[in-house]
Design a protein around this motif. Structure first.
Motif, PDB file in Angstrom:
ATOM      1  N   SER A   4       0.815  -1.211   0.000  1.00 35.47           N
ATOM      2  CA  SER A   4       0.000   0.000   0.000  1.00 35.47           C
ATOM      3  C   SER A   4       0.851   1.264   0.000  1.00 35.47           C
ATOM      4  N   ALA A   5       2.013   1.243   0.660  1.00 36.19           N
ATOM      5  CA  ALA A   5       2.879   2.424   0.687  1.00 36.19           C
ATOM      6  C   ALA A   5       3.346   2.785  -0.724  1.00 36.19           C
ATOM      7  N   GLU A   6       3.705   1.772  -1.513  1.00 36.15           N
ATOM      8  CA  GLU A   6       4.133   2.031  -2.889  1.00 36.15           C
ATOM      9  C   GLU A   6       2.975   2.542  -3.732  1.00 36.15           C
ATOM     10  N   LEU A 113      -7.320   6.245 -11.307  1.00 32.01           N
ATOM     11  CA  LEU A 113      -7.911   4.967 -10.933  1.00 32.01           C
ATOM     12  C   LEU A 113      -6.889   4.111 -10.183  1.00 32.01           C
ATOM     13  N   GLY A 114      -7.327   3.572  -9.063  1.00 27.92           N
ATOM     14  CA  GLY A 114      -6.505   2.611  -8.327  1.00 27.92           C
ATOM     15  C   GLY A 114      -7.274   1.312  -8.171  1.00 27.92           C
ATOM     16  N   VAL A 115      -6.692   0.203  -8.596  1.00 21.36           N
ATOM     17  CA  VAL A 115      -7.341  -1.105  -8.511  1.00 21.36           C
ATOM     18  C   VAL A 115      -6.575  -1.956  -7.506  1.00 21.36           C
ATOM     19  N   LEU A 116      -7.290  -2.425  -6.467  1.00 21.94           N
ATOM     20  CA  LEU A 116      -6.689  -3.197  -5.394  1.00 21.94           C
ATOM     21  C   LEU A 116      -7.191  -4.636  -5.415  1.00 21.94           C
ATOM     22  N   SER A 121      -7.105  -4.324   1.434  1.00 24.93           N
ATOM     23  CA  SER A 121      -6.101  -3.470   0.790  1.00 24.93           C
ATOM     24  C   SER A 121      -6.726  -2.168   0.316  1.00 24.93           C
ATOM     25  N   LEU A 122      -7.935  -2.273  -0.220  1.00 28.05           N
ATOM     26  CA  LEU A 122      -8.608  -1.079  -0.727  1.00 28.05           C
ATOM     27  C   LEU A 122      -8.857  -0.078   0.399  1.00 28.05           C
ATOM     28  N   LEU A 123      -9.376  -0.548   1.526  1.00 30.07           N
ATOM     29  CA  LEU A 123      -9.666   0.361   2.634  1.00 30.07           C
ATOM     30  C   LEU A 123      -8.389   0.932   3.238  1.00 30.07           C
ATOM     31  N   LYS A 124      -7.333   0.145   3.254  1.00 28.96           N
ATOM     32  CA  LYS A 124      -6.057   0.650   3.767  1.00 28.96           C
ATOM     33  C   LYS A 124      -5.567   1.816   2.927  1.00 28.96           C
ATOM     34  N   VAL A 125      -5.621   1.651   1.612  1.00 32.04           N
ATOM     35  CA  VAL A 125      -5.217   2.734   0.715  1.00 32.04           C
ATOM     36  C   VAL A 125      -6.188   3.902   0.820  1.00 32.04           C
ATOM     37  N   ALA A 126      -7.488   3.593   0.920  1.00 32.26           N
ATOM     38  CA  ALA A 126      -8.495   4.657   0.998  1.00 32.26           C
ATOM     39  C   ALA A 126      -8.261   5.552   2.202  1.00 32.26           C
ATOM     40  N   ASN A 127      -7.893   4.978   3.334  1.00 33.10           N
ATOM     41  CA  ASN A 127      -7.648   5.788   4.525  1.00 33.10           C
ATOM     42  C   ASN A 127      -6.532   6.795   4.302  1.00 33.10           C
TER      43      ASN A 127
END
Length: 259
Positions: A4-6, A113-116, A121-127
């Motif tokens: 997620s950091a990348e 667009l970001g596809v997880l 993973s999606l919620l981690k990136v969303a936060n």
């Protein structure tokens, strides 16, 4: 797959590449242009909050995506829309369709667009995304009812949105509403659109139901059409049998005979 950091670092680079200076101190409400809806909402849809958009039926996922696109086009200003999806959404409902975005009035060049791989993973990136003030609107698309999306998760997003000024549109398909920190909750379904002159396809037409509103009225329903040129909602014409709302894959417009 990158962690997620990348992903966040990559998304921030892309935001910086397209971002213009977004006006600060923007009004707290954005009007929809529909007097009855704006009146029920106390002036319009609140910025810097979390809003839930539910597809009435899984087949209406494209219409719910269209509604998210319409709202985003009203809110974006000179900013950026960051749309996060699960990889499974690409298989279930199809890819985002750039011409469809443009057809609804949203510049595809301002959408990232970001596809997880999965909901966690999606919620981690969303936060992280929702904490980024350079994002104008974050669309978080989740299907069904993942365990990680609970009241606590929605509260985190709502608090982050209030702090950063990002407006969050939580797009849900094949799911039932559950307790959340959303400011408003909507149900979206396709509706028959009246054809234009010479039987040209009509404006995208939706059945909108305001299921919940914090501190305000709910259980209200409107049949509206979207004018992409003026970017406003208005009462839909009562005649016609053609559906002119996004369908098939999210934001891939097509027409079909209404049942």
């Amino acid at each position: 797959m990158p962690d997620s950091a990348e992903i966040i670092a990559s998304l921030r680079q892309r935001i910086a590449a397209v971002e213009r200076v977004r006006p600060r101190g923007a009004p707290g409400m954005i009007a929809t242009g529909h007097p009855a809806i704006d009146g029920a909402l106390g002036g319009g849809l609140a910025r810097a909050t979390l809003h839930e958009l539910f597809a009435t039926d899984p087949e209406d996922s494209g219409c719910a995506g269209g509604f998210a696109t319409m709202l985003a086009s009203r809110m974006i200003g000179e900013g950026t829309v960051l749309w996060l999806r699960e990889a499974s959404a690409e298989r279930r409902g199809g890819c985002l369709h750039a011409p469809g975005l443009a057809e609804l009035g949203l510049d595809p060049g301002r959408v990232i667009l970001g596809v997880l791989d999965d909901p966690a993973s999606l919620l981690k990136v969303a936060n992280d995304v929702v904490r980024c003030p350079d994002v104008a609107v974050a669309v978080i698309e989740l299907w069904r009812a993942p365990r990680v999306l609970d009241l606590t998760a929605s509260r985190r997003l709502a608090v982050a949105a209030e702090s950063s000024g990002v407006t969050v549109l939580m797009l849900r398909a094949d799911a039932e509403p559950s307790p959340s920190a959303a400011h408003t909750r909507w149900s979206v379904a396709a509706a028959a659109a009246a054809p234009l002159e010479a039987d040209a396809p009509g404006h995208p037409t939706l059945e909108l139901t305001l299921l919940r509103q914090r501190g305000g009225r709910a259980d209200l329903r409107w049949r509206v059409e979207w004018d992409r040129d003026t970017k406003i909602f208005r009462d839909a014409a009562l005649s016609g049998a053609l559906l002119a709302a996004p369908g098939g894959g999210p934001l891939a417009p097509h027409e079909r005979q209404a049942g």
